[in-house]
Scaffold this motif. Structure first.
Motif, short mmCIF file in Angstrom:
data_model
loop_
_atom_site.label_atom_id
_atom_site.label_comp_id
_atom_site.label_asym_id
_atom_site.label_seq_id
_atom_site.Cartn_x
_atom_site.Cartn_y
_atom_site.Cartn_z
N ILE A 41 0.86 -1.17 0.00
CA ILE A 41 0.00 0.00 0.00
C ILE A 41 0.90 1.23 0.00
O ILE A 41 1.75 1.39 0.88
CB ILE A 41 -0.92 0.02 1.23
N LYS A 42 0.71 2.07 -1.01
CA LYS A 42 1.54 3.28 -1.15
C LYS A 42 0.69 4.49 -0.79
O LYS A 42 -0.21 4.88 -1.54
CB LYS A 42 2.07 3.37 -2.58
N ASP A 43 0.97 5.06 0.37
CA ASP A 43 0.16 6.14 0.93
C ASP A 43 1.12 7.12 1.58
O ASP A 43 2.33 7.08 1.32
CB ASP A 43 -0.82 5.53 1.94
N GLU A 44 0.61 8.02 2.44
CA GLU A 44 1.53 8.87 3.21
C GLU A 44 2.53 7.99 3.95
O GLU A 44 3.71 8.33 4.07
CB GLU A 44 0.73 9.73 4.19
N LYS A 45 2.04 6.90 4.48
CA LYS A 45 2.89 5.85 5.04
C LYS A 45 2.80 4.63 4.12
O LYS A 45 1.73 4.32 3.60
CB LYS A 45 2.43 5.47 6.45
N THR A 46 3.90 3.97 3.92
CA THR A 46 3.92 2.79 3.05
C THR A 46 3.85 1.52 3.89
O THR A 46 4.36 1.47 5.01
CB THR A 46 5.19 2.78 2.19
N VAL A 126 -0.77 -5.36 17.67
CA VAL A 126 -2.15 -4.93 17.48
C VAL A 126 -3.11 -5.96 18.06
O VAL A 126 -2.79 -7.14 18.14
CB VAL A 126 -2.47 -4.69 15.99
N LYS A 127 -4.27 -5.48 18.44
CA LYS A 127 -5.34 -6.33 18.96
C LYS A 127 -6.52 -6.28 17.99
O LYS A 127 -6.55 -5.49 17.05
CB LYS A 127 -5.78 -5.85 20.35
N GLU A 128 -7.48 -7.13 18.26
CA GLU A 128 -8.72 -7.16 17.47
C GLU A 128 -9.32 -5.76 17.38
O GLU A 128 -9.54 -5.10 18.39
CB GLU A 128 -9.73 -8.10 18.14
N GLY A 129 -9.53 -5.30 16.13
CA GLY A 129 -10.19 -4.02 15.93
C GLY A 129 -9.30 -2.80 15.97
O GLY A 129 -9.76 -1.68 15.70
N ASP A 130 -8.02 -2.96 16.32
CA ASP A 130 -7.10 -1.81 16.29
C ASP A 130 -7.00 -1.27 14.87
O ASP A 130 -7.20 -1.98 13.88
CB ASP A 130 -5.71 -2.23 16.78
N VAL A 131 -6.64 0.02 14.77
CA VAL A 131 -6.55 0.69 13.48
C VAL A 131 -5.12 1.18 13.26
O VAL A 131 -4.50 1.77 14.15
CB VAL A 131 -7.53 1.88 13.39
N HIS A 136 -4.50 8.04 3.84
CA HIS A 136 -5.80 7.79 3.22
C HIS A 136 -6.35 6.43 3.63
O HIS A 136 -7.53 6.27 3.92
CB HIS A 136 -5.67 7.88 1.70
N HIS A 137 -5.48 5.45 3.68
CA HIS A 137 -5.88 4.08 4.02
C HIS A 137 -5.86 3.87 5.52
O HIS A 137 -4.90 4.25 6.21
CB HIS A 137 -4.94 3.07 3.36
N LYS A 138 -6.91 3.23 6.02
CA LYS A 138 -6.99 2.85 7.42
C LYS A 138 -7.13 1.33 7.49
O LYS A 138 -8.08 0.76 6.93
CB LYS A 138 -8.20 3.49 8.10
N LEU A 139 -6.17 0.68 8.17
CA LEU A 139 -6.18 -0.78 8.28
C LEU A 139 -6.67 -1.19 9.66
O LEU A 139 -6.29 -0.59 10.67
CB LEU A 139 -4.77 -1.34 8.06
N THR A 140 -7.48 -2.23 9.68
CA THR A 140 -7.89 -2.82 10.95
C THR A 140 -7.63 -4.32 10.89
O THR A 140 -7.38 -4.87 9.81
CB THR A 140 -9.36 -2.51 11.28
N PHE A 141 -7.71 -4.99 12.03
CA PHE A 141 -7.22 -6.36 12.13
C PHE A 141 -8.24 -7.25 12.85
O PHE A 141 -8.90 -6.82 13.79
CB PHE A 141 -5.88 -6.38 12.88
N ALA A 142 -8.35 -8.47 12.35
CA ALA A 142 -9.23 -9.46 12.98
C ALA A 142 -8.44 -10.74 13.23
O ALA A 142 -7.76 -11.24 12.33
CB ALA A 142 -10.44 -9.75 12.09
N MET A 143 -8.50 -11.25 14.43
CA MET A 143 -7.77 -12.46 14.78
C MET A 143 -8.52 -13.69 14.25
O MET A 143 -9.74 -13.80 14.40
CB MET A 143 -7.60 -12.58 16.29
N MET A 144 -7.78 -14.59 13.63
CA MET A 144 -8.35 -15.82 13.08
C MET A 144 -7.55 -17.02 13.58
O MET A 144 -6.91 -17.73 12.79
CB MET A 144 -8.32 -15.78 11.54
N PRO A 145 -7.54 -17.25 14.89
CA PRO A 145 -6.71 -18.34 15.43
C PRO A 145 -7.07 -19.68 14.82
O PRO A 145 -8.24 -20.01 14.64
CB PRO A 145 -7.00 -18.30 16.93
N GLU A 160 -10.65 1.10 1.09
CA GLU A 160 -10.97 0.54 -0.22
C GLU A 160 -11.64 -0.83 -0.12
O GLU A 160 -11.83 -1.49 -1.14
CB GLU A 160 -9.70 0.46 -1.07
N LYS A 161 -12.02 -1.22 1.10
CA LYS A 161 -12.78 -2.46 1.34
C LYS A 161 -12.03 -3.69 0.83
O LYS A 161 -12.59 -4.56 0.18
CB LYS A 161 -14.17 -2.38 0.68
N ILE A 162 -10.75 -3.77 1.17
CA ILE A 162 -9.90 -4.88 0.76
C ILE A 162 -9.64 -5.79 1.95
O ILE A 162 -9.19 -5.32 3.00
CB ILE A 162 -8.55 -4.39 0.19
N LEU A 163 -9.91 -7.08 1.79
CA LEU A 163 -9.59 -8.07 2.81
C LEU A 163 -8.31 -8.78 2.40
O LEU A 163 -8.28 -9.49 1.39
CB LEU A 163 -10.72 -9.08 2.96
#
Length: 402
Positions: A41-46, A126-131, A136-145, A160-163
């Motif tokens: 992802i190429k944004d303000e932060k990469t 990061v924990k479940e739901g952290d951002v 521009h892009h905001k990433l969040t995380f879901a644990m799938m043990p 951009e609704k990318i999983l």
């Protein structure tokens, strides 16, 4: 660099195809190769999402440097520490020593086990739901043990609704030009996706079901797995496949016959059953010699079909050695929702049929369609009639579901 692949205007595929490696995890054949997918992802932060296997990290690094075009790398998200995902991680951290490495609490002990010199000052838990805010892009995380390691997680780009789905929705098979689902004939990849699921994730059906439920509220425009094609058009199709496979629901009315034979008598029995199944109108019948065909392919078809008929000659008063590990794996995976048939061959004390029956007794949720048939030596006409009875009973059960 020529032919850089964009998922969106600011998200790139920087994966690599591997057509050299003969076996995945050093035991499953790769006749069509495999793709190791990584994303930038190429944004303000990469940010890099996962890396690749050891043997292709050179191409991965070349693509990454081209995408970054002189910019530094700010974040490395590690969804999964298995080396086919993290093989390039050591080199990436050396190349970009200031990059923050993002993972969950279970990620980093594994990372330290693989990469002893990893700089803990760069670890970002990061924990479940952290951002994670890239601009521009905001990433969040879901644990799938246990989909399919304890530290497994997925990353979701809320912008951009990318999983970025890790091993979920992945597949064997190199990407032969087409990267996206609308660029390929999925029928070409479907068997390899099922084989991948059955052998890599198959044991963890309950966990996959939990993951599907957890992800269902999300709006998903792209699924970017760690192996196989990237989904952007027919998202529902791939989710439907994983839903079926994780519930061990068969896709087809067909029958798999798998047998072990030393001198051909058990093979004669298998062929007789197969012929009668066809005569009874079952058009999809797959017959496998467990000594010849790699079990990963057999397991994939067992996942696909409703009927399973297993045969074994006796070997030292037990199951034939090439049948036993397949049954062990099916028992370990909790096979269910199948019709079963049992046959075999013996000379003095038996053991093959007894071993299959013990396997069937240990499982819940399957139905044996007819009495087991154990033949002494070369089958007689009476034996063939009993074997055909198994086929007729199986065909009747299969057709009753139409």
């Amino acid at each position: 660099m020529h032919n850089l692949v964009k998922v969106t205007d600011s998200v790139y595929w920087v994966g690599a195809n591997d057509r050299k490696t003969e076996r995945f995890e050093n035991y499953m054949p790769l006749p069509m190769g495999v793709a190791y997918n990584s994303y930038v992802i190429k944004d303000e932060k990469t940010c890099v999402i996962d890396t690749v296997e050891f043997g292709v990290e050179g191409l991965f690094m070349e693509k990454l440097e081209c995408v970054l075009d002189g910019k530094d790398l700010d974040y490395i998200v590690v969804n999964h520490m298995e080396p086919d995902h993290s093989g390039g991680l050591r080199d990436l951290m050396k190349k970009y020593p200031n990059a923050k490495v993002v993972g969950n609490a279970k990620t980093f002990p594994m990372m330290k086990a693989f990469i002893h010199e990893a700089n803990e000052e760069n670890f970002h838990i990061v924990k479940e739901g952290d951002v994670l805010d890239l601009g521009h892009h905001k990433l969040t995380f879901a644990m799938m043990p246990m989909v399919h390691w304890p530290e497994s997680m997925v990353t979701y780009d809320t912008t951009e609704k990318i999983l970025f789905s890790n091993d979920a929705f992945g597949s064997f098979g190199a990407l032969d030009g087409g990267i996206f689902d609308d660029e390929v004939n999925f029928d070409f990849y479907e068997d390899e996706m099922r084989r991948y699921y059955a052998n890599i994730v198959g044991k963890y059906g309950m966990q996959v079901q939990n993951a599907i439920k957890k992800l269902s509220p999300l709006e998903i425009k792209y699924i970017c797995p760690s192996h196989g094609i990237v989904w952007r058009t027919d998202i529902k199709r791939v989710i439907k496949h994983y839903d079926y496979w994780s519930r061990l629901e068969p896709e087809s009315e067909g029958v798999v016959i798998v047998y072990g034979t030393m001198y051909g008598n058990t093979a004669k029995q298998a062929n007789a059953i197969a012929r009668e199944l066809s005569a009874q109108g079952i058009k999809e019948v797959k017959v496998y010699d467990a000594s010849k065909t790699d079990h990963s392919f057999i397991l994939s078809d067992i996942w696909k079909y409703k009927g399973l008929i297993i045969g074994s000659c006796s070997h030292n008063n037990a199951l034939y050695p090439k049948v036993q590990p397949l049954l062990h794996k099916l028992q370990n995976y909790g096979l269910k929702n199948r019709y079963l048939g049992i046959f075999g061959n013996m000379m003095w004390s038996g053991g093959g049929v007894r071993g299959i029956q013990a396997f069937a007794d240990a499982l819940n949720g399957n139905e044996i369609v007819a009495e087991a048939v154990e033949v002494r030596g070369n089958p007689t006409l009476e034996d063939y009639e009993k074997l055909e009875n198994i086929a007729r009973a199986m065909a009747e059960k299969i057709k009753s579901h139409r």
